[in-house]
Design a protein around this motif. Sequence first.
Motif, PDB file in Angstrom:
ATOM      1  N   LEU A 145      85.273  -6.257  45.857  1.00  0.00           N
ATOM      2  CA  LEU A 145      86.559  -6.890  45.576  1.00  0.00           C
ATOM      3  C   LEU A 145      87.632  -6.109  46.310  1.00  0.00           C
ATOM      4  O   LEU A 145      87.756  -4.896  46.116  1.00  0.00           O
ATOM      5  CB  LEU A 145      86.848  -6.878  44.074  1.00  0.00           C
ATOM      6  N   ILE A 156      92.899 -10.429  38.440  1.00  0.00           N
ATOM      7  CA  ILE A 156      91.665  -9.631  38.437  1.00  0.00           C
ATOM      8  C   ILE A 156      91.335  -9.174  37.019  1.00  0.00           C
ATOM      9  O   ILE A 156      90.200  -9.334  36.551  1.00  0.00           O
ATOM     10  CB  ILE A 156      91.819  -8.424  39.378  1.00  0.00           C
ATOM     11  N   GLU A 159      89.946 -11.961  34.830  1.00  0.00           N
ATOM     12  CA  GLU A 159      88.514 -12.255  35.021  1.00  0.00           C
ATOM     13  C   GLU A 159      87.640 -11.165  34.405  1.00  0.00           C
ATOM     14  O   GLU A 159      86.629 -11.464  33.766  1.00  0.00           O
ATOM     15  CB  GLU A 159      88.189 -12.419  36.507  1.00  0.00           C
ATOM     16  N   ILE A 160      88.032  -9.903  34.578  1.00  0.00           N
ATOM     17  CA  ILE A 160      87.231  -8.813  34.023  1.00  0.00           C
ATOM     18  C   ILE A 160      87.198  -8.891  32.499  1.00  0.00           C
ATOM     19  O   ILE A 160      86.138  -8.742  31.878  1.00  0.00           O
ATOM     20  CB  ILE A 160      87.781  -7.446  34.489  1.00  0.00           C
ATOM     21  N   VAL A 166      83.988 -10.026  38.234  1.00  0.00           N
ATOM     22  CA  VAL A 166      84.904 -10.763  39.104  1.00  0.00           C
ATOM     23  C   VAL A 166      84.099 -11.775  39.906  1.00  0.00           C
ATOM     24  O   VAL A 166      83.035 -11.459  40.453  1.00  0.00           O
ATOM     25  CB  VAL A 166      85.668  -9.802  40.046  1.00  0.00           C
ATOM     26  N   ARG A 171      86.994 -13.216  44.938  1.00  0.00           N
ATOM     27  CA  ARG A 171      86.765 -12.198  45.978  1.00  0.00           C
ATOM     28  C   ARG A 171      86.960 -12.781  47.370  1.00  0.00           C
ATOM     29  O   ARG A 171      87.564 -12.152  48.240  1.00  0.00           O
ATOM     30  CB  ARG A 171      85.356 -11.607  45.832  1.00  0.00           C
TER      31      ARG A 171
END
Length: 198
Positions: A145, A156, A159-160, A166, A171
């Motif tokens: 990433l 980011i 998503e985590i 990710v 990406r």
Amino acid sequence: MDRLVIKRAILSVTDKSGLPEFARALAANGVELVSTGGTAKLLSGEGLGVTEVSQVTGFPEIMGGRVKTLHPAIHAGVLADKDNPEHMATLTELCIKPFDLVCVNLYNFAEAAKKELPLKDAVEQIDIGGPTLLRAAAKNFHSMLVVPGPDHYAAILDEIQTDGAVSLTLRKKLAAETFAAVSAYDAMIAAYLKDHDA
């Protein structure tokens, strides 16, 4: 790979806005933080555990910071294709740990240009290691990433925190934005050099 779990990140930024919060959220998710000079100092000052790049490379920053991250212990960890067993075997053989995230933004050459510094001084604000890291991570977006600026931190972390990883979609999007940003940076420098006497 579609889902990339972030375990190890290198952070080296000029624009430090939002970085402590981003790094703290990464650390809370078990991410090992690796960083350079000023960024490492900021993160340590925020109480975060951070490994200096020089500890990874076994080599000090030299030439006034011109050479910091340009080392196989960094770039092999960024460029390794995690789906390629030969790449991963090479990392193991050489005792190099892979990275999953590269967060870099570049020296502010535009600001240096505005100051109308002597050319010899202005060129010191041309980033070399930053674009190299960005391009390496963007090329390897299937395994990495790349984070080219603070405006991407929220997406980011979302998503985590939602999926623990990710997506390939994000990406690839950030890889494309990174190549565009590096290209614009190079074009700005080229135009500056063309318009200024040596």
